[in-house]
Write a protein that holds these residues in place. Structure first.
Motif, PDB file in Angstrom:
ATOM      1  N   GLU A   1       0.848  -1.202   0.000  1.00  0.00           N
ATOM      2  CA  GLU A   1       0.000   0.000   0.000  1.00  0.00           C
ATOM      3  C   GLU A   1       0.880   1.247   0.000  1.00  0.00           C
ATOM      4  O   GLU A   1       0.633   2.204  -0.720  1.00  0.00           O
ATOM      5  N   ARG A   2       1.923   1.218   0.824  1.00  0.00           N
ATOM      6  CA  ARG A   2       2.842   2.366   0.889  1.00  0.00           C
ATOM      7  C   ARG A   2       3.542   2.579  -0.468  1.00  0.00           C
ATOM      8  O   ARG A   2       3.673   3.690  -0.939  1.00  0.00           O
ATOM      9  N   MET A   3       3.968   1.482  -1.066  1.00  0.00           N
ATOM     10  CA  MET A   3       4.629   1.564  -2.384  1.00  0.00           C
ATOM     11  C   MET A   3       3.732   2.271  -3.389  1.00  0.00           C
ATOM     12  O   MET A   3       4.170   3.143  -4.139  1.00  0.00           O
ATOM     13  N   LYS A   4       2.460   1.865  -3.376  1.00  0.00           N
ATOM     14  CA  LYS A   4       1.525   2.451  -4.338  1.00  0.00           C
ATOM     15  C   LYS A   4       1.301   3.932  -4.010  1.00  0.00           C
ATOM     16  O   LYS A   4       1.320   4.778  -4.892  1.00  0.00           O
ATOM     17  N   HIS A   5       1.146   4.198  -2.716  1.00  0.00           N
ATOM     18  CA  HIS A   5       0.911   5.566  -2.273  1.00  0.00           C
ATOM     19  C   HIS A   5       2.077   6.486  -2.668  1.00  0.00           C
ATOM     20  O   HIS A   5       1.877   7.634  -3.087  1.00  0.00           O
ATOM     21  N   LEU A   6       3.304   5.989  -2.564  1.00  0.00           N
ATOM     22  CA  LEU A   6       4.485   6.802  -2.885  1.00  0.00           C
ATOM     23  C   LEU A   6       4.807   6.800  -4.380  1.00  0.00           C
ATOM     24  O   LEU A   6       5.782   7.418  -4.808  1.00  0.00           O
ATOM     25  N   GLY A   7       4.027   6.075  -5.149  1.00  0.00           N
ATOM     26  CA  GLY A   7       4.278   6.001  -6.601  1.00  0.00           C
ATOM     27  C   GLY A   7       5.483   5.130  -6.929  1.00  0.00           C
ATOM     28  O   GLY A   7       6.076   5.254  -8.006  1.00  0.00           O
ATOM     29  N   LEU A   8       5.869   4.237  -6.019  1.00  0.00           N
ATOM     30  CA  LEU A   8       7.061   3.405  -6.262  1.00  0.00           C
ATOM     31  C   LEU A   8       6.735   2.139  -7.051  1.00  0.00           C
ATOM     32  O   LEU A   8       7.615   1.532  -7.652  1.00  0.00           O
ATOM     33  N   TYR A   9       5.466   1.720  -7.030  1.00  0.00           N
ATOM     34  CA  TYR A   9       5.102   0.478  -7.729  1.00  0.00           C
ATOM     35  C   TYR A   9       4.914   0.724  -9.213  1.00  0.00           C
ATOM     36  O   TYR A   9       4.131   1.579  -9.617  1.00  0.00           O
ATOM     37  N   THR A  10       5.649   0.001 -10.014  1.00  0.00           N
ATOM     38  CA  THR A  10       5.428   0.024 -11.460  1.00  0.00           C
ATOM     39  C   THR A  10       5.958  -1.287 -12.047  1.00  0.00           C
ATOM     40  O   THR A  10       6.842  -1.917 -11.471  1.00  0.00           O
ATOM     41  N   THR A  11       5.398  -1.677 -13.193  1.00  0.00           N
ATOM     42  CA  THR A  11       5.939  -2.855 -13.894  1.00  0.00           C
ATOM     43  C   THR A  11       6.631  -2.407 -15.183  1.00  0.00           C
ATOM     44  O   THR A  11       6.960  -3.235 -16.027  1.00  0.00           O
ATOM     45  N   ASP A  12       6.851  -1.116 -15.303  1.00  0.00           N
ATOM     46  CA  ASP A  12       7.508  -0.567 -16.501  1.00  0.00           C
ATOM     47  C   ASP A  12       9.026  -0.655 -16.279  1.00  0.00           C
ATOM     48  O   ASP A  12       9.610   0.134 -15.528  1.00  0.00           O
ATOM     49  N   ILE A  13       9.638  -1.602 -16.940  1.00  0.00           N
ATOM     50  CA  ILE A  13      11.062  -1.886 -16.680  1.00  0.00           C
ATOM     51  C   ILE A  13      11.949  -0.695 -17.063  1.00  0.00           C
ATOM     52  O   ILE A  13      12.923  -0.378 -16.372  1.00  0.00           O
ATOM     53  N   GLU A  14      11.612  -0.020 -18.137  1.00  0.00           N
ATOM     54  CA  GLU A  14      12.399   1.143 -18.556  1.00  0.00           C
ATOM     55  C   GLU A  14      12.338   2.239 -17.495  1.00  0.00           C
ATOM     56  O   GLU A  14      13.343   2.852 -17.145  1.00  0.00           O
ATOM     57  N   GLU A  15      11.131   2.440 -16.957  1.00  0.00           N
ATOM     58  CA  GLU A  15      10.924   3.445 -15.907  1.00  0.00           C
ATOM     59  C   GLU A  15      11.765   3.075 -14.655  1.00  0.00           C
ATOM     60  O   GLU A  15      12.387   3.932 -14.026  1.00  0.00           O
ATOM     61  N   ILE A  16      11.783   1.787 -14.329  1.00  0.00           N
ATOM     62  CA  ILE A  16      12.562   1.344 -13.158  1.00  0.00           C
ATOM     63  C   ILE A  16      14.052   1.619 -13.394  1.00  0.00           C
ATOM     64  O   ILE A  16      14.751   2.154 -12.532  1.00  0.00           O
ATOM     65  N   ARG A  17      14.538   1.312 -14.573  1.00  0.00           N
ATOM     66  CA  ARG A  17      15.960   1.566 -14.901  1.00  0.00           C
ATOM     67  C   ARG A  17      16.268   3.064 -14.804  1.00  0.00           C
ATOM     68  O   ARG A  17      17.315   3.465 -14.308  1.00  0.00           O
ATOM     69  N   ASN A  18      15.333   3.868 -15.275  1.00  0.00           N
ATOM     70  CA  ASN A  18      15.549   5.322 -15.207  1.00  0.00           C
ATOM     71  C   ASN A  18      15.671   5.798 -13.768  1.00  0.00           C
ATOM     72  O   ASN A  18      16.516   6.629 -13.442  1.00  0.00           O
TER      73      ASN A  18
END
Ligand SMILES: Cc1cc2nc3c(=O)[nH]c(=O)nc-3n(C[C@H](O)[C@H](O)[C@H](O)COP(=O)(O)OP(=O)(O)OC[C@H]3O[C@@H](n4cnc5c(N)ncnc54)[C@H](O)[C@@H]3O)c2cc1C
Length: 427
Positions: A394-411
């Motif tokens: 829930e915290r991850m989602k709230h902070l905008g940390l959750y994503t499955t976009d691999i390019e975004e994660i690398r960035n």
């Protein structure tokens, strides 16, 4: 070359050993049983919910080997089950030898059947650990990854007795805590009802003991959700005892949720066999792990170390910790994250280089820091944290940390200067 001794060969110990080796140290890994991976031998779920983000962050940071191996031995990918998306289920029979090969190729010296029973210290530094075979391993720095399950007395006192789980205390001796031997006052997690410990949240059935229809469904899709007739349902209280609070949902009481990890992973701590056999398709059901899955499961989170966000154990000069030892962060992914950081920082410490924290702009860094804060409060220590559900997701989602976009994660990893960090040699 500094020498790092890692005690405990679960996912966190394997990750710590690999990270320390890659950073340039001589590394010895000591494991009390005959196999590596500890509780990971009966696990299997990766990449569900926020674990996907965390795994990709680690891959971008140069610590991808153990995630690549679980992907490579996956029986199913992109699986959905109640409350969980895009899970990978690794094959519990194939994963251990595959991890051993990676450690051997990296040059980690692995000793199984080597339970550390004692330590030697000079002042506030550990100088050596001693195993049951009276072998002595000297090191410059030590990483404790002994987990929090066992010894048997904990399962007797805080659970339903020894359930004969994969930890196999009667055969290999109970868990021994290095930090406690060094005089550190450890922390015990509490359940929601205030009692100590948490019961492991899943058990495994022998797939061959289930109906052909269930087996076919598991083999083809990875998941089988079978409604439980009302008269057979477990008391909802069982949910509050679970170590894995991401699975403490009503759906897991109303249904038997099975996942195919080679065996049929049943997403409940235990299930009375007579009741289970009353469910259509389970008439011949038999437990594979723990063997006494009829009455209980292992009790965990009984010995966590106070630590910094760089995973240095507080109170001992040259000791780091990873995995469950480092706090109530539950899961293989979580153990690989903390183990990796502990191993890398152990080498930095030995080399006299400043220790690193993973920035909180990344989910992995935020989780390590957040759990450290939570461990200090009564309420916080009564919860469990994971990227895959419950409070931390829930915290991850709230902070905008959750994503499955691999390019975004690398960035994101690039932005904080951590691309390939764990592939860099310190020495
Ligand atoms: C039944 C069950 C199913 C699970 N399923 C999943 C799942 O599907 N997905 C998921 O992400 N998580 C799952 N988990 C949680 C996950 O397995 C753990 O949180 C994580 O793997 C813990 O890793 P660890 O390295 O900290 O500890 P452990 O796995 O407990 O490993 C500790 C190791 O240290 C060794 N050791 C202890 N004392 C000593 C000593 N003195 N000397 C030498 N060695 C010692 C032990 O033998 C053990 O191998 C599951 C847990 C259980 C119990």
């Amino acid at each position: 070359m500094p020498k790092v001794v890692v005690v405990g060969g679960g996912w966190s110990g394997c990750a710590a050993a690999l990270a320390a080796k890659k950073a340039g140290a001589e590394v010895v890994l000591l494991e009390r049983t005959d196999m590596l991976l500890g509780t990971g031998l009966v696990g299997g779920i990766m990449r569900n919910n926020g674990r996907f983000t965390a795994a990709e962050e680690m891959i971008a940071m140069g610590a991808g080997e153990l995630f690549q191996v679980t992907d490579a031995v996956a029986r199913h990918k992109n699986v959905e089950f109640p409350g969980h998306k895009h899970a990978t289920l690794y094959d519990v029979a194939k994963v251990e030898p595959a991890v051993r090969r990676i450690l051997a190729e990296a040059g980690v010296e692995v000793h199984t059947r080597s339970r550390v029973r004692d330590i030697e210290m000079e002042g506030n530094r550990i100088t050596a650990v001693i195993t049951d075979n009276d072998e002595k391993f000297y090191g410059d720095v030590f990483v404790e990854c002994t987990g929090t399950a066992g010894p048997q007395s904990n399962c007797t006192k805080y659970g339903n007795g020894c359930a004969m789980c994969i930890i196999r205390c009667p055969s290999y001796g109970g868990r021994v805590s290095i930090a406690a031997k060094a005089g550190v006052k450890e922390m015990m997690a509490k359940k929601a009802d205030g009692t100590y410990g948490a019961m492991s949240g899943s058990c495994k059935l022998l797939k061959e003991s289930l109906s052909q229809e269930i087996v076919d469904k598991l083999n083809s899709t990875g998941v089988a959700v079978i409604p439980v007739p009302e008269e057979v349902r477990e008391d909802e209280n069982i949910l509050t005892k679970k170590a894995c609070q991401q699975y403490a949902l009503k759906e897991f009481i109303e249904n038997v949720v099975l996942l195919d990890t080679g065996h049929a992973k049943l997403m409940a701590p235990y299930f009375p066999l007579d009741q289970l056999r009353r469910i259509p398709g389970f008439e011949n059901a038999r437990f594979e792990d723990p063997y006494a899955g009829n009455i209980g499961n292992s009790i965990r989170y009984m010995a966590m170390s106070p630590r910094d966000n760089n995973l240095k154990t507080l109170g001992v000069e040259n000791l780091f910790c990873g995995g469950e030892k480092a706090g109530p962060l539950v899961g293989h992914t979580e153990a690989i994250c903390t183990g990796t950081l502990a191993g890398a920082n152990a080498v930095r410490y030995a080399a006299g280089v400043s220790l690193v924290e993973i920035p909180t702009d990344l989910a992995v860094g935020d989780a390590i820091a957040y759990v450290n804060e939570q461990m200090k409060t009564e309420e916080g220590i009564s919860k469990k944290y994971t990227f895959s559900g419950s409070v931390y997701f829930e915290r991850m989602k709230h902070l905008g940390l959750y994503t499955t976009d691999i390019e975004e994660i690398r960035n994101r990893v690039r932005k904080v200067g951590m691309i390939d960090f764990f592939n860099r040699k310190v020495i």
